[in-house]
Scaffold this active site. Structure first.
Site, PDB file in Angstrom:
ATOM      1  CD  GLU A  99      -3.138   0.648   0.322  1.00 28.64           C
ATOM      2  OE1 GLU A  99      -2.580   1.482  -0.425  1.00 28.64           O
ATOM      3  OE2 GLU A  99      -4.360   0.620   0.489  1.00 28.64           O
ATOM      4  CG  ASP A 100      -0.973   4.692  -1.598  1.00 21.63           C
ATOM      5  OD1 ASP A 100      -1.661   3.960  -0.861  1.00 21.63           O
ATOM      6  OD2 ASP A 100      -1.478   5.537  -2.359  1.00 21.63           O
ATOM      7  CG  ASP A 103      -6.355   8.535   5.846  1.00 18.45           C
ATOM      8  OD1 ASP A 103      -5.871   9.147   6.786  1.00 18.45           O
ATOM      9  OD2 ASP A 103      -7.329   8.958   5.209  1.00 18.45           O
TER      10      ASP A 103
HETATM   11  P1  IMP Z   1      -8.066   4.581   3.918  1.00 13.99           P
HETATM   12  O1  IMP Z   1      -9.086   3.591   3.421  1.00 13.99           O
HETATM   13  O2  IMP Z   1      -8.704   5.718   4.653  1.00 13.99           O
HETATM   14  O3  IMP Z   1      -6.978   3.936   4.760  1.00 13.99           O
HETATM   15  O4  IMP Z   1      -7.408   5.257   2.667  1.00 13.99           O
HETATM   16  C1  IMP Z   1      -6.673   4.483   1.842  1.00 13.99           C
HETATM   17  C2  IMP Z   1      -6.323   5.095   0.509  1.00 13.99           C
HETATM   18  O5  IMP Z   1      -6.665   6.475   0.388  1.00 13.99           O
HETATM   19  C3  IMP Z   1      -4.836   5.051   0.380  1.00 13.99           C
HETATM   20  O6  IMP Z   1      -4.407   3.800  -0.119  1.00 13.99           O
HETATM   21  C4  IMP Z   1      -4.556   6.188  -0.584  1.00 13.99           C
HETATM   22  O7  IMP Z   1      -4.662   5.736  -1.902  1.00 13.99           O
HETATM   23  C5  IMP Z   1      -5.624   7.205  -0.246  1.00 13.99           C
HETATM   24  N1  IMP Z   1      -5.072   8.211   0.695  1.00 13.99           N
HETATM   25  C6  IMP Z   1      -5.107   8.212   2.046  1.00 13.99           C
HETATM   26  N2  IMP Z   1      -4.474   9.266   2.575  1.00 13.99           N
HETATM   27  C7  IMP Z   1      -4.000   9.974   1.517  1.00 13.99           C
HETATM   28  C8  IMP Z   1      -3.202  11.188   1.413  1.00 13.99           C
HETATM   29  O8  IMP Z   1      -2.784  11.838   2.387  1.00 13.99           O
HETATM   30  N3  IMP Z   1      -2.923  11.575   0.140  1.00 13.99           N
HETATM   31  C9  IMP Z   1      -3.328  10.902  -0.971  1.00 13.99           C
HETATM   32  N4  IMP Z   1      -4.042   9.766  -0.910  1.00 13.99           N
HETATM   33  C10 IMP Z   1      -4.381   9.308   0.320  1.00 13.99           C
HETATM   34 MG    MG Z   2      -3.819   3.302  -1.854  1.00 19.99          MG
END
Ligand code: IMP
Ligand code: MG
Length: 175
Positions: A99-100, A103
């Protein structure tokens, strides 16, 4: 400072620092998988640069594939996760999810459920960035590149409404 659409971003992490992180993570993963051929599965689109650099530092043989989900809209994680490209056959395989950034953790939660359903032999998670203040789950992330505050970042694969993925360095949203 750079501008993407309507927002301004300031310098945050250099590509040089990212490559040092990539090497450390690749070595940690190799330490755990030296006697296996793991399958690295990159989560598109954000992880495409991270995965490609990570595996160049990886000293063993490995398989490589991708999955794609959608959860983000603009600056917010929506929690409604859609499958755009599902997993390849991972039954009985040693999977490393790449994963990048993690969050809220909702996207990864869905990915982990799918990996369990498909009968992977083992799985671990590598994420270049982790936002501990935003994380809402309790599963563990096995390989973390860097913990960062709950602020939006772009560059090195990460985008703001589609722009910024091609930037070699990481930038942080300017308040
Ligand atoms: P989550 O489901 O909230 O954990 O978000 C996951 C996905 O949202 C990550 O794999 C990213 O692709 C995108 N994402 C989360 N935070 C950021 C950020 O700060 N910048 C850009 N993309 C983000
Ligand atoms: Mg991602």
């Amino acid at each position: 400072m750079i501008q993407l659409h309507d927002k301004y971003f300031v310098d945050y992490i250099s590509n040089r620092d990212i490559q040092a992180i990539n090497k450390r993570l690749a070595d940690q993963i190799y330490h755990d998988y030296f006697d296996k051929n793991p399958i690295f599965i990159g989560v598109l689109s954000g992880a495409f640069l991270f995965l490609s650099d990570l595996i160049k530092f990886y000293r063993g043989y490995c398989y490589v594939d991708f999955v794609k989900f959608r959860s983000y809209s603009g600056l917010e994680s929506t929690g409604d996760v859609k499958t755009l490209l599902d997993f390849p056959d991972i039954k009985g395989k040693d999977v490393v999810i790449v994963e990048d950034i993690v969050d809220t953790g909702k996207t990864l939660e869905k990915i982990i459920q799918r990996v369990d359903e498909l009968g992977a032999k083992t799985y671990k998670i590598a994420s270049l960035f982790f936002k501990p203040e935003a994380f809402q789950f309790d599963y563990s992330i096995n390989y973390i590149g860097k913990n960062i505050p709950d602020k939006f970042i772009v560059g090195y694969g990460l985008d703001y409404n589609g722009l910024g993925r091609s930037l070699p360095d990481i930038y942080q949203l300017k308040k």
